[in-house]
Motif scaffolding. Structure first.
Motif, PDB file in Angstrom:
ATOM      1  N   PHE A 135      33.993  61.091  -2.919  1.00 43.30           N
ATOM      2  CA  PHE A 135      33.667  62.504  -3.161  1.00 43.30           C
ATOM      3  C   PHE A 135      32.182  62.689  -3.429  1.00 43.30           C
ATOM      4  CE2 PHE A 135      38.207  62.663  -3.596  1.00 43.30           C
ATOM      5  CZ  PHE A 135      38.551  63.950  -3.223  1.00 43.30           C
ATOM      6  N   CYS A 164      29.458  64.757  -1.244  1.00 38.38           N
ATOM      7  CA  CYS A 164      28.519  65.704  -1.848  1.00 38.38           C
ATOM      8  C   CYS A 164      27.086  65.364  -1.431  1.00 38.38           C
ATOM      9  CB  CYS A 164      28.670  65.658  -3.372  1.00 38.38           C
ATOM     10  SG  CYS A 164      27.585  66.782  -4.272  1.00 38.38           S
ATOM     11  N   THR A 176      34.948  69.754  -0.649  1.00 36.97           N
ATOM     12  CA  THR A 176      33.782  69.295  -1.410  1.00 36.97           C
ATOM     13  C   THR A 176      32.506  69.456  -0.596  1.00 36.97           C
ATOM     14  OG1 THR A 176      35.140  67.679  -2.606  1.00 36.97           O
ATOM     15  CG2 THR A 176      32.759  67.324  -2.618  1.00 36.97           C
ATOM     16  N   LEU A 210      32.801  71.588  -8.454  1.00 36.42           N
ATOM     17  CA  LEU A 210      33.048  70.665  -7.346  1.00 36.42           C
ATOM     18  C   LEU A 210      34.106  69.624  -7.689  1.00 36.42           C
ATOM     19  CD1 LEU A 210      29.379  70.001  -6.126  1.00 36.42           C
ATOM     20  CD2 LEU A 210      31.050  71.569  -5.138  1.00 36.42           C
ATOM     21  N   PHE A 261      27.224  66.090  -8.147  1.00 34.41           N
ATOM     22  CA  PHE A 261      28.664  66.255  -8.327  1.00 34.41           C
ATOM     23  C   PHE A 261      29.022  66.331  -9.816  1.00 34.41           C
ATOM     24  CE2 PHE A 261      33.042  64.700  -8.640  1.00 34.41           C
ATOM     25  CZ  PHE A 261      33.675  65.428  -7.639  1.00 34.41           C
TER      26      PHE A 261
END
Length: 279
Positions: A245, A249, A119, A45, A39
């Motif tokens: 997040f 990912c 994402t 992203l 990430f």
């Protein structure tokens, strides 16, 4: 009776040992960490997170502050009865867990549901899984993986349900047990978090409810080993949403690797058949 209890205890210990071995061999526990590095190193992203940064940070700070001001002391007093001096640490973990849960409920319900989905899909596209992503949304031409994401066909991420909240509240009393209880609480949360992280993957693969349950059951140790570090990361005060997040990912990276292995195995079998015929 004593022999029966001993036999049951041995069987349970062996089952736990086998699950631990399966979890270790799966390497699923490395994907939350891989998700962080991937990430951070792929700036495209960041867009979904950055678009929701202000409301999520405000929510996290507000909820965590409120919980420590109003909920820490009463729970610390209660836990001190069971945990003694370590109640300070146990209560901190408990309040962080509560704050994280409340923050995630609010954020996922009102702010970041589609951002997390983008994402996940964007990570899959960056790992050349465009065909799979096209099962759930339009794919466009673009300069990077996020720019290629078009209109959604379906939204798989379910909002926090009353059933999930009831289960969470049922697990809370485990924190009354010193150290071991807190560890069990995190493991149980991780066991739930693992399969939830692949909700989009199951949808893109068009799995039925039965197929999904069977798929998860066959990999329950791996999903738990993914869910435990993912849960711990999301317990970090104020930045837990950021790790939501990176965990998303990491889950997408794991899904991409699963697909790569599934696609490689048939190819190897075909090559072996050709080689046998040539011989």
């Amino acid at each position: 009776m004593a022999d029966k209890v001993k036999e049951t205890a041995i069987e349970e210990a062996e089952r736990i040992r086998d699950l631990a071995k399966d979890a270790y061999r799966s390497y699923a526990y490395i994907y939350p960490i891989k998700g962080i590095f991937y990430f951070v190193s792929h700036k495209e992203l960041w867009r979904p997170l950055l678009s929701k940064l202000a409301p999520t940070i405000t929510t996290a700070i507000g909820v965590t502050t409120f919980m420590f001001v109003f909920a820490y002391l009463p729970q610390a007093a209660l836990l001190s009865i069971f945990n003694g001096p370590i109640a300070v640490v146990s209560t901190i973990m408990l309040v962080l867990s509560e704050s994280s849960t409340i923050t995630n409920v609010l954020a996922r319900s009102f702010f970041i549901e589609e951002a997390l989905l983008d994402t996940f899909d964007g990570t899959l596209v960056s790992r050349n899984q465009t065909n799979m992503v096209s099962e759930g949304r339009q794919i466009q031409s673009g300069s990077d993986s996020m720019a290629r994401l078009g209109k959604l066909a379906k939204k798989p991420f379910a909002k926090f349900t009353p059933k999930a909240l009831i289960k969470y509240l049922m697990y809370l009393p485990l924190n009354f047990i010193p150290i071991v209880g807190t560890v069990l609480f995190i493991i149980l949360q991780g066991r739930k978090t693992g399969p939830q992280a692949h909700a989009r993957y199951f949808q893109l693969k068009k799995m039925s409810a039965h197929q999904k349950e069977e798929f998860v059951e066959q990999r329950k140790a791996a999903y738990t080993s993914f869910g435990v570090p993912a849960t711990l990361l999301e317990l970090v005060p104020f930045v837990g949403i950021f790790f939501s997040f990176t965990n998303t990912c990491g889950a997408a990276l794991w899904a991409a690797d699963m697909e790569a292995k599934q696609n490689t195995a048939p190819n190897l079998r075909e090559q072996a058949k050709v080689a046998t015929k040539d011989d």
